[in-house]
Scaffold this motif. Structure first.
Motif, PDB file in Angstrom:
ATOM      1  N   ALA B  86       0.656  -1.309   0.030  1.00 21.85           N
ATOM      2  CA  ALA B  86       0.022  -0.001  -0.027  1.00 21.85           C
ATOM      3  C   ALA B  86       0.807   1.484  -0.074  1.00 21.85           C
ATOM      4  O   ALA B  86       0.717   2.256  -0.750  1.00 21.85           O
ATOM      5  CB  ALA B  86      -0.773  -0.014   1.170  1.00 21.85           C
ATOM      6  N   GLY B  87       1.937   1.196   0.870  1.00 24.79           N
ATOM      7  CA  GLY B  87       3.039   2.183   0.797  1.00 24.79           C
ATOM      8  C   GLY B  87       3.567   2.579  -0.493  1.00 24.79           C
ATOM      9  O   GLY B  87       3.736   3.753  -0.789  1.00 24.79           O
ATOM     10  N   ARG B  88       4.094   1.425  -1.183  1.00 25.17           N
ATOM     11  CA  ARG B  88       4.524   1.596  -2.499  1.00 25.17           C
ATOM     12  C   ARG B  88       3.688   2.258  -3.462  1.00 25.17           C
ATOM     13  O   ARG B  88       4.011   3.264  -4.375  1.00 25.17           O
ATOM     14  CB  ARG B  88       4.846   0.258  -3.001  1.00 25.17           C
ATOM     15  N   LYS B  89       2.313   1.798  -3.285  1.00 23.55           N
ATOM     16  CA  LYS B  89       1.131   2.695  -4.184  1.00 23.55           C
ATOM     17  C   LYS B  89       1.184   4.184  -3.918  1.00 23.55           C
ATOM     18  O   LYS B  89       1.111   4.842  -4.841  1.00 23.55           O
ATOM     19  CB  LYS B  89      -0.011   1.876  -4.193  1.00 23.55           C
ATOM     20  N   GLU B  90       1.262   4.309  -2.540  1.00 22.11           N
ATOM     21  CA  GLU B  90       0.943   5.878  -2.125  1.00 22.11           C
ATOM     22  C   GLU B  90       2.225   6.418  -2.753  1.00 22.11           C
ATOM     23  O   GLU B  90       2.194   7.645  -3.255  1.00 22.11           O
ATOM     24  CB  GLU B  90       0.985   5.663  -0.786  1.00 22.11           C
ATOM     25  N   LEU B  91       3.514   5.880  -2.556  1.00 23.30           N
ATOM     26  CA  LEU B  91       4.734   6.530  -3.153  1.00 23.30           C
ATOM     27  C   LEU B  91       4.658   6.956  -4.570  1.00 23.30           C
ATOM     28  O   LEU B  91       4.643   8.143  -4.929  1.00 23.30           O
ATOM     29  CB  LEU B  91       5.841   5.612  -2.805  1.00 23.30           C
ATOM     30  N   ASP B  92       4.000   5.978  -5.204  1.00 18.89           N
ATOM     31  CA  ASP B  92       3.997   6.064  -6.662  1.00 18.89           C
ATOM     32  C   ASP B  92       3.220   7.296  -7.017  1.00 18.89           C
ATOM     33  O   ASP B  92       3.198   8.263  -7.677  1.00 18.89           O
ATOM     34  CB  ASP B  92       3.489   4.786  -7.508  1.00 18.89           C
ATOM     35  N   ARG B  93       1.861   7.438  -6.238  1.00 18.46           N
ATOM     36  CA  ARG B  93       0.929   8.291  -6.444  1.00 18.46           C
ATOM     37  C   ARG B  93       1.434   9.685  -6.030  1.00 18.46           C
ATOM     38  O   ARG B  93       1.411  10.509  -6.925  1.00 18.46           O
ATOM     39  CB  ARG B  93      -0.222   8.060  -5.631  1.00 18.46           C
ATOM     40  N   ARG B  94       1.924   9.810  -4.868  1.00 14.90           N
ATOM     41  CA  ARG B  94       2.611  10.925  -4.437  1.00 14.90           C
ATOM     42  C   ARG B  94       3.548  11.457  -5.320  1.00 14.90           C
ATOM     43  O   ARG B  94       3.734  12.550  -5.407  1.00 14.90           O
ATOM     44  CB  ARG B  94       3.116  11.024  -3.195  1.00 14.90           C
ATOM     45  N   LYS B  95       4.709  10.395  -5.890  1.00 13.95           N
ATOM     46  CA  LYS B  95       5.747  10.886  -6.591  1.00 13.95           C
ATOM     47  C   LYS B  95       5.267  11.634  -8.036  1.00 13.95           C
ATOM     48  O   LYS B  95       5.689  12.696  -8.259  1.00 13.95           O
ATOM     49  CB  LYS B  95       6.591   9.708  -6.599  1.00 13.95           C
ATOM     50  N   SER B  96       4.504  10.842  -8.627  1.00 16.36           N
ATOM     51  CA  SER B  96       3.796  11.516  -9.698  1.00 16.36           C
ATOM     52  C   SER B  96       3.198  13.065  -9.553  1.00 16.36           C
ATOM     53  O   SER B  96       3.253  13.764 -10.397  1.00 16.36           O
ATOM     54  CB  SER B  96       2.712  10.650 -10.619  1.00 16.36           C
ATOM     55  N   ARG B  97       2.567  13.023  -8.330  1.00 14.92           N
ATOM     56  CA  ARG B  97       1.739  14.278  -8.183  1.00 14.92           C
ATOM     57  C   ARG B  97       2.740  15.232  -7.993  1.00 14.92           C
ATOM     58  O   ARG B  97       2.759  16.493  -8.166  1.00 14.92           O
ATOM     59  CB  ARG B  97       0.898  14.228  -6.861  1.00 14.92           C
ATOM     60  N   TRP B  98       3.869  15.002  -7.100  1.00 10.67           N
ATOM     61  CA  TRP B  98       4.900  15.878  -6.754  1.00 10.67           C
ATOM     62  C   TRP B  98       5.656  16.511  -8.198  1.00 10.67           C
ATOM     63  O   TRP B  98       5.987  17.389  -8.299  1.00 10.67           O
ATOM     64  CB  TRP B  98       5.945  15.215  -5.781  1.00 10.67           C
ATOM     65  N   GLU B  99       5.911  15.361  -9.040  1.00 11.69           N
ATOM     66  CA  GLU B  99       6.676  15.848 -10.355  1.00 11.69           C
ATOM     67  C   GLU B  99       5.652  16.428 -11.109  1.00 11.69           C
ATOM     68  O   GLU B  99       6.250  17.758 -11.811  1.00 11.69           O
ATOM     69  CB  GLU B  99       6.997  14.329 -10.901  1.00 11.69           C
ATOM     70  N   ALA B 100       4.439  16.383 -11.032  1.00 11.10           N
ATOM     71  CA  ALA B 100       3.462  17.221 -12.056  1.00 11.10           C
ATOM     72  C   ALA B 100       3.595  18.728 -11.402  1.00 11.10           C
ATOM     73  O   ALA B 100       3.427  19.530 -12.103  1.00 11.10           O
ATOM     74  CB  ALA B 100       2.095  16.717 -11.785  1.00 11.10           C
ATOM     75  N   THR B 101       3.728  18.826 -10.008  1.00 13.44           N
ATOM     76  CA  THR B 101       3.484  19.984  -9.392  1.00 13.44           C
ATOM     77  C   THR B 101       4.685  20.758  -9.367  1.00 13.44           C
ATOM     78  O   THR B 101       5.049  22.036 -10.136  1.00 13.44           O
ATOM     79  CB  THR B 101       3.554  19.990  -7.637  1.00 13.44           C
ATOM     80  N   THR B 102       6.078  20.177  -9.568  1.00 12.08           N
ATOM     81  CA  THR B 102       7.176  20.808  -9.657  1.00 12.08           C
ATOM     82  C   THR B 102       7.317  21.334 -11.271  1.00 12.08           C
ATOM     83  O   THR B 102       7.939  22.220 -11.480  1.00 12.08           O
ATOM     84  CB  THR B 102       8.463  19.969  -9.446  1.00 12.08           C
ATOM     85  N   ARG B 103       6.926  20.327 -12.112  1.00 10.08           N
ATOM     86  CA  ARG B 103       7.044  20.747 -13.484  1.00 10.08           C
ATOM     87  C   ARG B 103       6.117  22.163 -13.611  1.00 10.08           C
ATOM     88  O   ARG B 103       6.421  23.151 -14.316  1.00 10.08           O
ATOM     89  CB  ARG B 103       6.418  19.623 -14.342  1.00 10.08           C
ATOM     90  N   ALA B 104       5.013  22.077 -13.114  1.00  8.88           N
ATOM     91  CA  ALA B 104       4.023  23.149 -13.167  1.00  8.88           C
ATOM     92  C   ALA B 104       4.637  24.288 -12.772  1.00  8.88           C
ATOM     93  O   ALA B 104       4.572  25.555 -13.504  1.00  8.88           O
ATOM     94  CB  ALA B 104       2.590  22.963 -12.421  1.00  8.88           C
ATOM     95  N   VAL B 105       5.224  24.458 -11.267  1.00  5.36           N
ATOM     96  CA  VAL B 105       5.917  25.368 -10.916  1.00  5.36           C
ATOM     97  C   VAL B 105       7.189  26.014 -11.713  1.00  5.36           C
ATOM     98  O   VAL B 105       7.180  27.258 -12.019  1.00  5.36           O
ATOM     99  CB  VAL B 105       6.378  24.996  -9.282  1.00  5.36           C
TER     100      VAL B 105
END
Lengths: 227, 115
Positions: B86-105
């Motif tokens: 479950a943590g691995r899935k959460e990590l993937d989810r958060r990582k992609s969101r983080w990358e999207a956010t940093t790209r946007a910023v």
């Protein structure tokens, strides 16, 4: 049994958190000691860097017992709400009671004043007043109608039967004119006698009737006797 | 060794993301997790224990990580945390969101001529 089990679980949890934080301090002190600090200084520095152990311990406990914490907060919230509600109700009740008490006190004062005023009136204040005639209710008392009396007739079974009749005066010859029944001798008759005769007369016109005669005022005519 | 103060303001959830990221490389105890994050960020990020341990317990409650007592490299008893599925899935989810956010910023900064 369950409570004891919960207590044991809680105790184990507390110990687990304390051990983990102590382990952190030990590892940190080891690093500091290997960097050149004395063991005591390293431990002291590790503790200083770590900050307030109790606060971190409490934060960890809160996370571990999150559901219990939520339930506790909810219970506290509900209790607080109930207390506020109770306080509000009590204040409202006591306010209503105070208003009622004030009203009763005011009424009491008014009655006391009225009573004092009444007692202060001269004794002959009511001497000129005429009291209403006493209603003849007992046949054995020998009470009879007299010339000049004013009476009314009512139907006990149906109040509208004689609704328009109005007062009936006992004429100087002792008779009175009743609606539908015509002239009836009233003087020197008791109420029961008069009502008995009226019942007989009205039976002709009404299937069910219960005539009652009410004395409105005593008369003042002189009697005239026809010879 | 001087106490480190964080040099950057971290966005909410960043600590969880970093801890999950570190644990992807393997199970570790709290102290080691904090040091690994600091080393990986070249000491740009300082982890406060006051935030780390409650975060570890929260993630364990959410079943993203599991814990087990063991012996550390220094021979001391320590509580080791392991990333769960479950943590691995959460990590993937958060990582992609983080990358999207940093790209946007980054895009915003490029448009504004800041970067």
């Amino acid at each position: 049994m369950r409570r004891r089990s919960n207590r044991a679980e809680r105790s184990a949890l507390e110990q687990d958190i304390a051990d983990e934080l102590a382990s952190h301090l030990d590892h940190c002190a080891d690093d500091l000691a290997s960097a050149g600090l004395s063991l005591d200084a390293a431990r002291s520095e590790a503790r200083r860097r770590f900050g307030n152990t109790d606060t971190i311990h409490a934060a960890c406990r809160r996370e571990d017992l999150y559901e219990n914490y939520l339930m506790q907060q909810l219970t506290i919230g509900l209790l607080a709400l109930m207390l506020v509600g109770l306080a509000f109700f009590t204040v409202r009740q006591s306010h209503a009671q105070a208003v009622e008490r004030e009203r009763i006190t005011e009424m009491h004062e008014q009655l006391t004043t009225l009573n004092a005023n009444f007692l202060a009136l001269p004794e002959d204040t009511f001497s000129g007043l005429q009291m209403p005639p006493e209603e003849p209710t007992r046949p054995e008392s020998g009470w009879v109608y007299d010339v000049g009396d004013t009476i009314e007739i009512v139907d006990s079974l149906n109040p509208i039967t004689f609704g328009q009749a109005g007062p009936i005066r006992v004429e100087p010859d002792g008779q009175a004119l009743f609606p539908d029944a015509g002239w009836v001798m009233v003087a020197d008759r008791s109420r029961q006698e008069l009502e008995q005769e009226l019942r007989q007369r009205y039976k002709v016109y009404y299937a069910q009737i219960e005539p009652r005669v009410v004395l409105v005022a005593r008369g003042g005519f002189s009697r005239i006797t026809f010879r | 060794m001087t106490p480190k103060e964080p040099d950057v303001d971290l966005m909410p959830g960043t600590l969880d993301l970093m801890v999950l990221g570190v644990l992807r490389a393997g199970a570790d105890h709290g102290y080691a997790i904090a040091r690994r994050i600091e080393r990986a960020s070249k000491d740009a990020i300082g982890i406060e224990e006051g935030s780390l341990y409650p975060a570890l317990h929260r993630m364990q409650r959410k079943k993203w990580i599991t814990s087990e007592w063991g012996i550390s490299d220094s021979g001391r008893r320590a509580k080791f945390y392991t990333l769960s599925d479950a943590g691995r899935k959460e990590l993937d989810r958060r990582k992609s969101r983080w990358e999207a956010t940093t790209r946007a910023v980054r895009r915003v900064l490029n448009v504004g001529g800041v970067a």
